[in-house]
Write a protein that holds these residues in place. Structure first.
Motif, PDB file in Angstrom:
ATOM      1  N   GLY A 131       0.796  -1.219   0.000  1.00 34.64           N
ATOM      2  CA  GLY A 131       0.000   0.000   0.000  1.00 34.64           C
ATOM      3  C   GLY A 131       0.828   1.268   0.000  1.00 34.64           C
ATOM      4  O   GLY A 131       0.277   2.364  -0.061  1.00 34.64           O
ATOM      5  N   ASP A 132       2.153   1.154   0.071  1.00 36.07           N
ATOM      6  CA  ASP A 132       3.022   2.327   0.058  1.00 36.07           C
ATOM      7  C   ASP A 132       3.075   2.885  -1.360  1.00 36.07           C
ATOM      8  O   ASP A 132       3.384   2.158  -2.314  1.00 36.07           O
ATOM      9  N   GLY A 133       2.836   4.184  -1.517  1.00 33.99           N
ATOM     10  CA  GLY A 133       2.716   4.752  -2.853  1.00 33.99           C
ATOM     11  C   GLY A 133       4.017   5.223  -3.469  1.00 33.99           C
ATOM     12  O   GLY A 133       4.161   5.228  -4.687  1.00 33.99           O
ATOM     13  N   PHE A 134       4.989   5.649  -2.655  1.00 34.43           N
ATOM     14  CA  PHE A 134       6.218   6.240  -3.187  1.00 34.43           C
ATOM     15  C   PHE A 134       7.417   5.449  -2.696  1.00 34.43           C
ATOM     16  O   PHE A 134       7.742   5.474  -1.499  1.00 34.43           O
ATOM     17  N   ALA A 135       8.085   4.770  -3.618  1.00 33.67           N
ATOM     18  CA  ALA A 135       9.269   3.993  -3.256  1.00 33.67           C
ATOM     19  C   ALA A 135      10.508   4.868  -3.102  1.00 33.67           C
ATOM     20  O   ALA A 135      11.513   4.440  -2.532  1.00 33.67           O
ATOM     21  N   GLN A 136      10.439   6.129  -3.606  1.00 30.84           N
ATOM     22  CA  GLN A 136      11.626   6.991  -3.581  1.00 30.84           C
ATOM     23  C   GLN A 136      12.055   7.353  -2.155  1.00 30.84           C
ATOM     24  O   GLN A 136      13.201   7.730  -1.925  1.00 30.84           O
ATOM     25  N   ASN A 137      11.140   7.290  -1.176  1.00 28.59           N
ATOM     26  CA  ASN A 137      11.490   7.684   0.192  1.00 28.59           C
ATOM     27  C   ASN A 137      11.610   6.474   1.121  1.00 28.59           C
ATOM     28  O   ASN A 137      11.465   6.613   2.338  1.00 28.59           O
ATOM     29  N   ASN A 138      11.882   5.311   0.540  1.00 28.10           N
ATOM     30  CA  ASN A 138      11.905   4.076   1.341  1.00 28.10           C
ATOM     31  C   ASN A 138      13.316   3.588   1.658  1.00 28.10           C
ATOM     32  O   ASN A 138      13.475   2.511   2.221  1.00 28.10           O
ATOM     33  N   ARG A 139      14.331   4.366   1.280  1.00 23.81           N
ATOM     34  CA  ARG A 139      15.700   3.903   1.513  1.00 23.81           C
ATOM     35  C   ARG A 139      16.569   5.091   1.900  1.00 23.81           C
ATOM     36  O   ARG A 139      16.476   6.163   1.302  1.00 23.81           O
ATOM     37  N   ASP A 140      17.402   4.895   2.917  1.00 26.26           N
ATOM     38  CA  ASP A 140      18.305   5.951   3.352  1.00 26.26           C
ATOM     39  C   ASP A 140      19.510   5.290   4.014  1.00 26.26           C
ATOM     40  O   ASP A 140      19.436   4.122   4.434  1.00 26.26           O
ATOM     41  N   GLY A 141      20.609   6.029   4.092  1.00 31.29           N
ATOM     42  CA  GLY A 141      21.817   5.434   4.637  1.00 31.29           C
ATOM     43  C   GLY A 141      22.717   6.447   5.306  1.00 31.29           C
ATOM     44  O   GLY A 141      22.451   7.652   5.330  1.00 31.29           O
ATOM     45  N   VAL A 142      23.821   5.932   5.848  1.00 30.31           N
ATOM     46  CA  VAL A 142      24.812   6.755   6.532  1.00 30.31           C
ATOM     47  C   VAL A 142      26.180   6.121   6.297  1.00 30.31           C
ATOM     48  O   VAL A 142      26.307   4.903   6.198  1.00 30.31           O
ATOM     49  N   VAL A 143      27.207   6.961   6.192  1.00 35.33           N
ATOM     50  CA  VAL A 143      28.566   6.481   5.973  1.00 35.33           C
ATOM     51  C   VAL A 143      29.250   6.288   7.329  1.00 35.33           C
ATOM     52  O   VAL A 143      29.263   7.195   8.161  1.00 35.33           O
ATOM     53  N   ALA A 144      29.802   5.107   7.547  1.00 34.05           N
ATOM     54  CA  ALA A 144      30.522   4.799   8.779  1.00 34.05           C
ATOM     55  C   ALA A 144      32.015   4.926   8.527  1.00 34.05           C
ATOM     56  O   ALA A 144      32.546   4.329   7.592  1.00 34.05           O
ATOM     57  N   GLU A 145      32.682   5.719   9.342  1.00 37.66           N
ATOM     58  CA  GLU A 145      34.132   5.859   9.287  1.00 37.66           C
ATOM     59  C   GLU A 145      34.716   4.981  10.385  1.00 37.66           C
ATOM     60  O   GLU A 145      34.641   5.313  11.570  1.00 37.66           O
ATOM     61  N   VAL A 146      35.264   3.829  10.008  1.00 39.74           N
ATOM     62  CA  VAL A 146      35.807   2.879  10.981  1.00 39.74           C
ATOM     63  C   VAL A 146      37.310   3.110  11.105  1.00 39.74           C
ATOM     64  O   VAL A 146      38.052   2.989  10.126  1.00 39.74           O
ATOM     65  N   LEU A 147      37.741   3.458  12.308  1.00 40.00           N
ATOM     66  CA  LEU A 147      39.153   3.753  12.564  1.00 40.00           C
ATOM     67  C   LEU A 147      39.893   2.488  12.991  1.00 40.00           C
ATOM     68  O   LEU A 147      39.286   1.534  13.477  1.00 40.00           O
ATOM     69  N   PRO A 148      41.210   2.473  12.827  1.00 42.98           N
ATOM     70  CA  PRO A 148      41.982   1.323  13.329  1.00 42.98           C
ATOM     71  C   PRO A 148      41.801   1.178  14.836  1.00 42.98           C
ATOM     72  O   PRO A 148      41.384   2.112  15.522  1.00 42.98           O
ATOM     73  N   LYS A 149      42.135   0.011  15.364  1.00 43.03           N
ATOM     74  CA  LYS A 149      42.003  -0.227  16.795  1.00 43.03           C
ATOM     75  C   LYS A 149      42.724   0.857  17.588  1.00 43.03           C
ATOM     76  O   LYS A 149      43.824   1.292  17.225  1.00 43.03           O
ATOM     77  N   ALA A 150      42.069   1.287  18.674  1.00 40.07           N
ATOM     78  CA  ALA A 150      42.657   2.333  19.494  1.00 40.07           C
ATOM     79  C   ALA A 150      43.983   1.868  20.092  1.00 40.07           C
ATOM     80  O   ALA A 150      44.097   0.734  20.568  1.00 40.07           O
ATOM     81  N   ARG A 151      44.983   2.759  20.065  1.00 40.64           N
ATOM     82  CA  ARG A 151      46.294   2.466  20.660  1.00 40.64           C
ATOM     83  C   ARG A 151      46.405   3.237  21.967  1.00 40.64           C
ATOM     84  O   ARG A 151      46.175   4.450  22.012  1.00 40.64           O
ATOM     85  N   VAL A 152      46.755   2.531  23.022  1.00 43.35           N
ATOM     86  CA  VAL A 152      46.832   3.124  24.354  1.00 43.35           C
ATOM     87  C   VAL A 152      48.203   2.859  24.941  1.00 43.35           C
ATOM     88  O   VAL A 152      48.706   1.731  24.870  1.00 43.35           O
ATOM     89  N   ALA A 153      48.810   3.907  25.510  1.00 41.35           N
ATOM     90  CA  ALA A 153      50.071   3.758  26.240  1.00 41.35           C
ATOM     91  C   ALA A 153      49.747   3.697  27.734  1.00 41.35           C
ATOM     92  O   ALA A 153      49.104   4.598  28.277  1.00 41.35           O
ATOM     93  N   LEU A 154      50.162   2.630  28.381  1.00 37.84           N
ATOM     94  CA  LEU A 154      49.961   2.470  29.820  1.00 37.84           C
ATOM     95  C   LEU A 154      51.308   2.695  30.500  1.00 37.84           C
ATOM     96  O   LEU A 154      52.203   1.848  30.444  1.00 37.84           O
ATOM     97  N   VAL A 155      51.464   3.867  31.116  1.00 41.24           N
ATOM     98  CA  VAL A 155      52.722   4.247  31.752  1.00 41.24           C
ATOM     99  C   VAL A 155      52.642   3.889  33.234  1.00 41.24           C
ATOM    100  O   VAL A 155      51.750   4.373  33.948  1.00 41.24           O
TER     101      VAL A 155
END
Length: 269
Positions: A131-155
């Motif tokens: 029953g949905d009339g407009f397929a143009q508004n049925n899809r949306d997205g977002v870009v994920a920026e995945v960074l390398p594993k966090a590096r931690v110095a334990l002093v």
């Protein structure tokens, strides 16, 4: 006007309308434009038609590291109760498909995912409903920026204790390097290689003034993450008073003349 639309041979057309034609022959011309290969996007105004379903948006955490578990969330608006199918795509490949029941108003869908290798990825939700009339508004997205594993110095001057904490952080996919104070970074480039620095029971005397001043610059000017753990050799007992270590800490290291009435205070958020 229908005359102007009839002359189009290329481009793209967006139609914003209430659906009630008052003049012209747009209802005839628009299908002709589609046959010519000219894209026509229709956006209804003045309220959504009955049965309309809209994917309003997709969101995820602002910062992701490789190996993180996170929630991808989508907002779906439905004008009436209806069953629907929701599909999840990553870079155009189908990841998941499931049926849901939509209720009138805004509905939330979410999927728990694990961040892949470091890089950029497009995550999209798509909703399909009868029953949905407009397929143009049925899809949306977002870009994920995945960074390398966090590096931690334990002093810490106690490497065996530091190893225990490093193992615990490794379970959360955090790479930890245990460093004795004399080997802590002396240059900004070396310090910028870390996402965070943990000081575990480090007395100020174990650090050169250059190391302390560099740490203050890294925190103040570059947004470095610093965690200072208490102990018999840190804060007041560790000689932090009037040093860069005290300036980057939210706590005063001044030892009061009189013993405090409270030896330990827990602040829970």
């Amino acid at each position: 006007s229908a005359g102007l639309l009839g002359e189009l041979s290329h481009g793209r057309v967006a139609v914003l309308a209430s659906g009630a034609q008052t003049e012209g022959e747009a209802s005839r011309v628009l299908p002709e434009l589609a046959l010519r290969g000219i894209p026509v996007d229709v956006l209804p105004i003045g309220g959504l038609p009955t049965g309309e379903v809209v994917l309003e948006g997709v969101s995820l955490p602002p910062r992701l590291y490789q190996g993180d578990a996170f929630l991808l969330q989508g907002a779906i608006y439905s004008s009436m109760p209806t069953p629907a199918t929701v599909r999840l795509w990553r870079d155009g490949a189908l990841v998941e498909e499931r049926g849901i029941q939509l209720f009138p108003g805004r509905n939330r869908v979410e999927t728990r995912l694990g961040a892949p290798e470091a890089g950029r990825y497009l995550y999209e939700y798509e909703v399909v409903a009868t029953g949905d009339g407009f397929a143009q508004n049925n899809r949306d997205g977002v870009v994920a920026e995945v960074l390398p594993k966090a590096r931690v110095a334990l002093v810490t001057p106690q490497p065996s204790w530091g190893g225990v904490l490093a193992e615990a952080l490794a379970l959360q996919a955090i790479a930890v390097q245990v460093i004795e104070p004399r080997n802590a970074p002396y240059t900004l480039d070396n310090l910028l290689a870390y996402d965070a620095v943990i000081f575990a029971n480090v007395p100020a005397i174990d650090l050169h003034s250059t190391q302390q001043e560099l740490l203050e610059t890294w925190v103040r000017d570059y947004g470095g993450g610093l965690l200072i753990l208490g102990g018999e050799n840190s804060f007041g007992p560790g000689g932090y008073y009037q040093t860069p270590l005290e300036r980057v800490s939210p706590l005063s290291s001044r030892i009061p003349e009189e013993a405090p009435k409270v030896a330990m205070l827990f602040v829970l958020d």
